[in-house]
Write an enzyme that holds these catalytic residues in place. Structure first.
Site, PDB file in Angstrom:
ATOM      1  N   HIS B  49       1.193  22.549   2.279  1.00  0.00           N
ATOM      2  CA  HIS B  49       0.609  23.091   1.051  1.00  0.00           C
ATOM      3  C   HIS B  49      -0.830  22.633   0.895  1.00  0.00           C
ATOM      4  CE1 HIS B  49       4.481  24.576  -0.542  1.00  0.00           C
ATOM      5  NE2 HIS B  49       4.993  23.537   0.088  1.00  0.00           N
ATOM      6  N   ARG B 314      16.571  19.279  -1.478  1.00  0.00           N
ATOM      7  CA  ARG B 314      15.392  18.511  -1.884  1.00  0.00           C
ATOM      8  C   ARG B 314      15.848  17.424  -2.849  1.00  0.00           C
ATOM      9  NH1 ARG B 314      15.371  24.311  -2.766  1.00  0.00           N
ATOM     10  NH2 ARG B 314      13.519  24.700  -4.023  1.00  0.00           N
ATOM     11  N   ILE B 339      11.162  12.627  -3.144  1.00  0.00           N
ATOM     12  CA  ILE B 339      10.224  13.342  -2.270  1.00  0.00           C
ATOM     13  C   ILE B 339      10.746  14.760  -2.020  1.00  0.00           C
ATOM     14  CG2 ILE B 339       8.885  13.265  -0.137  1.00  0.00           C
ATOM     15  CD1 ILE B 339       8.398  10.859  -1.950  1.00  0.00           C
ATOM     16  N   CYS B 405      15.884  32.960  25.347  1.00  0.00           N
ATOM     17  CA  CYS B 405      15.207  33.558  24.187  1.00  0.00           C
ATOM     18  C   CYS B 405      13.870  32.889  23.929  1.00  0.00           C
ATOM     19  CB  CYS B 405      16.075  33.456  22.945  1.00  0.00           C
ATOM     20  SG  CYS B 405      17.685  34.217  23.102  1.00  0.00           S
ATOM     21  N   CYS B 445      22.505  29.164  26.150  1.00  0.00           N
ATOM     22  CA  CYS B 445      22.003  27.881  26.657  1.00  0.00           C
ATOM     23  C   CYS B 445      22.881  26.686  26.275  1.00  0.00           C
ATOM     24  CB  CYS B 445      20.565  27.646  26.229  1.00  0.00           C
ATOM     25  SG  CYS B 445      20.321  27.437  24.465  1.00  0.00           S
TER      26      CYS B 445
END
Lengths: 432, 482
Positions: B49, B314, B339, B405, B445
Site C-alpha cells: 500500500h 487478519r 497487525i 503450468c 506436479c
C-alpha cells in the site's frame, strides 16, 4: 536444427500422427515428449476397454499405447523423451515455426519446423475452478492424480473416498480404489446426468453398489490438515444447493472428476485461433489451425471419450501435414467453403469449417450436445436444405456424437450457388 | 538465557528477526507451524500500500509509508518479486468524489508521494477495462504488488544466514515474567518443544498475539480474527487490469479489490468477516460469491476463471490500530500485535522500529560480518533463453520440468529444499518456487514433488506432508486393506 514435422506430445495422438505421417512417406519427423516414456496418459490407464474400434479387441491402456509405440520403433521415427517444449512462435513472413525445448542432454535448443502437430493432451479441472468452499487440506486429488498414485506408484492416496463428478476417470477410479482396498462412499454429480460413458457407470459403480448421486454437489470440505469429511447437498435446476438437503460424509479423501481442459498454453503462444467452447484450436477439415502447417488432434483439440477416436483423428492430422509439406507451393485455396453452425443443443463441432476442394470423399464431423436428450432427431442442413435426419434414442454430453459428410452429396447441393460461403447447420429436433 | 525470542515466523516476526540479526545477539524465532509464512502472511492481498488509507497520526499510517519505501529497496537487496504497478481507488458513483478527495488529503498528510485524482477519461486510458460507472479515482503511483511468501521467506532466510535460529513445530504454551538473581527481568517460555528463558520477547503471533500479551500484562488486548476470502484467477486474464483497483467504501460495505498479482494472475478479494476461531481459514459459498459479484463492480467484466480460492485471517485489535512497543507493565516484552492491513507493507518498518527498541534495551554491538543481501531461487519461467541455457549448463536439473503450468524445474525445487531454512513440506516448496500454483493446482506436479522432498530430507514419501503434522498425502500401499 530443422525438421519437416515436429509433433508435440508422445501420447496416443502424437504417436498415431507420427505413424500416419511416416506411412505417407515423410522421413523427417520428430516427436517431443515431456515424460520419461511414450504413451502419455494411457500408461496409467491399466483398465481394459481400449481399442475396440481400432483393433477390434479389448486392450488395456498400456497395451493400446504399445501397439503404436512398436510402430514408431519399427519405423525408426525419432523421438525425444524428458523434453519440454517451452516456447513456440510463428513467423508469418517466412512461414517458419520455431520450437524451443529443453532437456538435460541438449540443454535449451530450438528447432525450425516446417509443420507442427499439436498433440499435448488435456488436464483435469482443479478444485479452484469449481469454487468448492471449505478448508484446503491434503487429501483432495484430481482423479487422474489418484490414478497415477495407485497405478503407477502402487500407493494409496486415501482409504475412505468421496468422488465429485462423474467423468470417466472418476468412475474408473471408483472401481480401482475399491479393488485396491478403499471404500468409495458415493459419486456426486452436479448435473442431472452423468458426465461419463454409460458403460462405465454400469461397470464401475453399479457392479460395486456405489451410489451415483445426480444433481448433487460438495458444499463444504472439513479438515484443516487432512480431509475429515465433506458435505454433499442436492442442487436445484439452477445447480444451486437446496438448503436442508445437506448430508455429511466422513472420509479422508475427495477425488475430483469434473471435466478435462485441453492443454493449450503452447497453442496460445503460437497464436492459433481458439474455440472458447472446446478450449481447443479452431480447425478446418484437414485439422489445420488458423496457422498454415500447424495441426491439432486428440484431447488438445477437444476432449474425446475413446482413445480409438483420438487415434483416428491424429492419423488424419498426420496425413494432412504430409500433404501440406508436399504441396507447400500450391496456390491458395479459393474454392467453396462450408462454415458449420451449431444450434439447438449442439455445442460445437470439429472441424468447424470445410473447404470442399480439400475435403475427403467422406468427412467425420464430431460434436457434443449440451444436455441429455431422449428420442430426438439429429438434423443436418446445408444451405437450408436438409442433408440428413438421424433418429437418436439417447444423446448425452458425456458421449461424443458424429456424423459423416459425403462430399458428393454436399457438392450436389451447393453446385450452382452463387456465393462461395455455405452454411451447414447441425441441430437437435423433436420427432414429428 | 537467550537475548531475544520472537514468537511467530510470519512476515512481521521475520522482519524483526532480520533487523535484529544486524547485532551480536542470540535470537530465536519460535513458530508453531512447520515453516515460515504459515498464518496471516500467506493469505492476504499481496499489496504494497502507498499509505493514504490509514488515519494520520496512527501507527498504521506511519509504518505503512515507511514500509513502502523500504520494500522498494529490500526487494532488490533480498531478491523477492515486487512490482510498483500503482493503485487506483475508484469512486463508482458521483457521491464518492468527496470520499476520494478526503483520501487524497489524508494521503498527503501521511506523506504519500505523487498522489492525484484522475478523471474518467484518463482513468479509462489507464485502465481500459475499468467499470463504466467509475467517475474518478485516487491514483497512488507508489502502490505495488509483492510476493507475500517470498518477502517473508527472504527476511527469514537472511536472518538465518546471519545467525538467527528458527524453531518450527514449536508452539508457545505459557509465558512467565521472572526476576533473576541479578535483579533483571526475564521471561520463561514453556513450549510444545522445550522451554526457553529470554531477556526479550517479541510478540509477533498474529491472531494469537493477544493471548501472549495477556499472559504478562494487566492491560489486556483483544484480537478478533477477521476472515478475508479471495479468488485467484488464471494468468490468461492477469492482464485485465494493470493497477490495483480498490473501491471506495460505499453503503454496500468495504470494497473488494481487483489486482494483478506480481506473478501475473488476477486476484479479487477480500471479504471481511469476523470469526471467533483463529484457525478458521475455510471459504464459504457466500463469501466467494461476494468476492466475485462485488469485484465485478470495478471492471466491465470480471472473468469467471478462478483457479483457486482461499481465506486468510487478519488480526484485528479492538483499538483499530497496530499495537507496537514495549508493554508498560512487562519490561522487555515487545508487542507487534493487531497487525492487519497494511501489515504486509508495514512489516519491514516495524522490524526496524522494534530492533531499535531492543537495541536501546540491550546495547548490543553491531555485527561486523552482517550479510546484507540474499539471492532468491532462480526462476526458469522468468529467465531469458540465455539465462535458461546457463542454468541448465550449470545444473541439468534445471531442464527437468516438474510443474508444467508455472514452468518450475527440478533444479528450482532442489534449491528450495536445500537452501537456508529450506522447504520441508509440499506447501513450502510451492510458496518458494510456485510449483503447484498454476492452473492445474498441482494435479500433475504433486506426485513428482513428493519424491524430491523425500529424497533430500531422507524421509519416506509417506512422511511428506502438505503443511505440517497430520497433513499427509499417501498412506500405505495398494491392497494393504484387502
Amino acid at each position: 536444427m530443422k525438421r519437416d514435422l515436429v509433433i508435440i506430445g508422445g501420447g496416443p495422438a502424437g504417436l498415431a500422427a507420427a505413424v500416419s505421417a511416416r506411412k505417407e512417406g515423410l522421413e523427417d519427423i520428430l516427436i517431443i515428449e515431456r515424460d520419461t516414456r511414450l504413451g502419455g496418459i494411457l500408461n496409467q490407464c491399466i483398465h481394459n476397454g481400449f481399442g475396440l474400434h481400432t483393433f477390434k479387441e479389448e486392450l488395456t491402456g498400456p497395451e493400446y499405447a504399445a501397439r503404436y509405440i512398436t510402430q514408431v520403433e519399427d519405423e525408426k521415427i525419432p523421438y525425444l523423451l524428458d523434453t519440454m517444449v517451452v516456447d513456440i512462435s510463428y513467423d508469418e513472413s517466412t512461414g517458419d515455426k520455431k520450437v524451443t525445448a529443453m532437456n538435460s542432454r541438449d540443454g535449451l535448443f530450438t528447432i525450425d519446423a516446417r509443420s507442427v502437430i499439436l498433440a499435448m493432451g488435456c488436464r483435469e479441472r482443479p478444485r479452484g475452478a469449481l469454487n468448492i468452499p471449505g478448508y484446503r487440506p491434503a487429501g483432495i486429488y484430481s482423479a487422474g492424480t489418484a490414478q497415477y498414485y495407485v497405478n503407477m506408484e502402487g500407493r494409496m492416496p486415501g482409504k475412505k473416498v468421496v468422488i465429485l463428478g462423474s467423468g470417466d476417470i472418476g468412475l474408473i477410479m471408483a472401481r480401482r480404489m475399491t479393488y485396491e482396498g478403499a471404500r468409495v462412499l458415493c459419486v456426486a454429480e452436479l448435473q442431472p446426468y452423468s458426465g461419463g460413458l454409460k458403460r462405465n457407470i454400469v461397470q464401475c459403480l453399479d457392479d460395486f453398489g456405489i451410489p451415483l448421486l445426480l444433481s448433487h454437489t460438495v458444499v463444504d470440505i472439513m479438515g484443516k490438515r487432512r480431509v475429515e469429511g465433506v458435505t454433499i447437498a442436492e442442487v436445484d435446476e439452477n445447480r444451486k444447493p437446496i438448503p436442508g438437503t445437506e448430508v455429511f460424509y466422513e472420509c479422508d479423501t475427495l477425488l475430483l472428476s469434473c471435466g478435462l481442459i485441453p492443454e493449450n498454453e503452447l497453442s496460445n503462444k503460437l497464436g492459433v485461433r481458439m474455440n472458447p467452447v472446446t478450449g481447443g484450436a479452431v480447425v478446418n477439415e484437414s485439422l489445420e489451425t488458423s496457422i498454415p502447417g500447424v495441426y491439432a488432434c486428440g484431447n488438445v483439440l477437444h476432449v474425446h471419450d475413446l482413445v480409438d477416436y483420438v487415434s483416428g483423428e491424429a492419423s488424419e492430422a498426420g496425413k494432412n501435414a504430409v500433404r501440406f509439406l508436399k504441396s507447400e507451393d500450391a496456390a491458395e485455396d479459393d474454392g467453396d467453403v462450408i462454415n458449420i453452425r451449431t444450434e439447438n443443443g449442439v455445442r460445437y463441432t470439429v472441424p468447424s469449417t470445410v473447404r470442399i476442394s480439400k475435403m475427403p470423399d467422406t468427412l467425420t464431423v464430431r460434436f457434443r450436445v449440451g444436455n441429455e436428450y431422449r428420442d430426438k432427431n439429429l438434423a443436418v442442413y446445408l444451405d437450408g436444405k436438409q442433408l440428413m435426419k438421424l433418429p437418436k434414442r439417447v444423446m448425452a454430453p458425456g458421449e461424443m456424437e458424429q456424423i459423416i459428410l459425403v462430399k458428393s452429396k454436399a457438392q450436389e447441393i451447393i453446385s450452382g450457388a452463387e456465393n462461395r460461403e455455405h452454411e451447414l447447420v447441425i441441430r437437435v429436433e423433436d420427432k414429428e | 538465557m537467550k537475548d531475544v525470542t520472537i514468537i511467530g515466523a510470519g512476515v512481521t516476526g521475520s522482519a524483526v528477526a532480520r533487523e535484529l540479526s544486524k547485532y551480536d545477539l542470540e535470537i530465536t524465532v519460535l513458530e508453531k507451524e512447520s515453516d515460515v509464512c504459515e498464518g496471516t502472511s500467506k493469505a492476504n492481498s499481496g499489496i504494497v500500500h502507498s499509505g493514504y488509507d490509514a488515519k494520520p497520526g496512527t501507527l498504521k499510517a506511519r509504518f505503512n509509508v515507511e514500509g513502502n519505501k523500504l520494500i522498494h529497496e529490500l526487494s532488490k537487496s533480498l531478491d523477492f518479486p515486487f512490482r510498483e504497478n500503482g493503485s487506483l481507488v475508484l469512486a463508482l458513483e458521483e457521491e464518492g468524489r468527496a470520499g476520494i478527495e478526503e483520501l487524497l488529503e489524508r494521503g498527503r498528510r501521511n506523506g504519500v508521494p505523487d498522489l492525484r485524482i484522475v478523471e474518467r477519461d484518463e482513468l479509462k486510458e489507464m485502465e481500459p477495462n475499468v467499470s463504466d460507472s467509475a467517475v474518478c479515482a485516487l491514483y497512488a503511483p507508489t502502490g505495488g504488488v509483492v510476493c507475500p511468501f517470498n518477502m517473508n521467506i527472504a527476511f527469514a532466510e537472511n536472518a538465518a544466514d546471519n545467525g538467527v535460529a528458527f524453531r518450527f513445530n514449536t508452539e508457545v504454551i505459557s509465558i512467565e515474567k521472572k526476576t533473576g538473581e541479578d535483579g533483571r527481568i526475564f521471561y520463561h517460555l514453556e513450549t510444545s518443544n522445550g522451554s526457553f528463558d529470554t531477556r526479550i520477547v517479541v510478540n509477533a503471533a498474529g491472531v494469537y498475539a493477544d493471548r501472549f500479551h495477556n499472559m504478562v500484562s494487566e492491560e489486556k488486548l483483544h484480537i478478533t480474527p477477521r476472515k478475508g476470502q479471495y479468488c485467484l484467477m488464471d494468468k490468461t486474464v492477469g492482464g485485465l487490469v494493470k493497477h490495483t483497483l480498490f473501491q471506495l467504501p460505499t453503503k454496500l460495505g468495504k470494497g473488494i479489490l481487483v489486482t494483478p498479482t506480481v506473478h501475473g494472475n488476477l486476484m479479487a478479494g477480500p471479504t471481511a468477516e469476523d470469526t471467533d476461531n483463529p484457525e478458521d481459514t475455510s471459504t464459504t459459498a457466500e463469501g466467494l460469491d461476494t468476492v466475485l459479484s462485488r469485484g465485478a463492480l470495478s471492471v466491465s467484466r470480471l472473468p469467471r476463471m478462478t483457479i483457486t480460492s482461499f481465506a486468510g485471517l487478519r488480526a484485528h485489535e479492538d483499538g483499530g490500530d497496530f499495537v507496537i512497543g514495549e508493554i508498560k507493565d512487562a519490561p522487555g516484552f515487545i508487542d507487534a500485535a493487531g497487525i492487519e492491513s497494511p501489515g504486509l507493507t508495514a512489516a519491514p518498518a516495524i522490524g526496524v522500529y522494534i530492533a531499535g527498541i531492543v537495541r536501546d534495551l540491550l546495547n548490543p554491538s553491531e555485527k561486523k560480518d552482517f550479510i546484507r543481501t540474499r539471492k532468491g531461487i532462480p526462476s526458469m519461467a522468468l529467465a531469458t533463453d540465455e539465462e535458461r541455457a546457463a542454468l541448465i549448463a550449470a545444473d541439468p536439473a534445471y531442464s527437468h520440468v516438474i510443474c508444467r503450468c508455472e514452468l518450475v524445474t527440478e533444479g528450482e525445487i532442489r534449491n528450495a529444499i536445500t537452501r537456508t531454512l529450506g522447504a520441508t513440506t509440499v506447501d513450502g516448496v510451492k510458496r518458494r518456487t510456485r510449483a503447484g500454483m498454476g492452473r492445474c493446482q498441482a494435479g500433475f506436479c504433486l506426485a513428482r514433488t513428493i519424491p524430491i522432498l523425500a529424497e533430500l530430507l531422507g524421509k519416506s514419501e509417506e512422511e511428506i506432508e502438505k503443511s505440517g503434522a497430520g497433513s499427509y498425502y499417501v498412506r500405505g500401499n495398494i491392497k494393504d486393506n484387502l
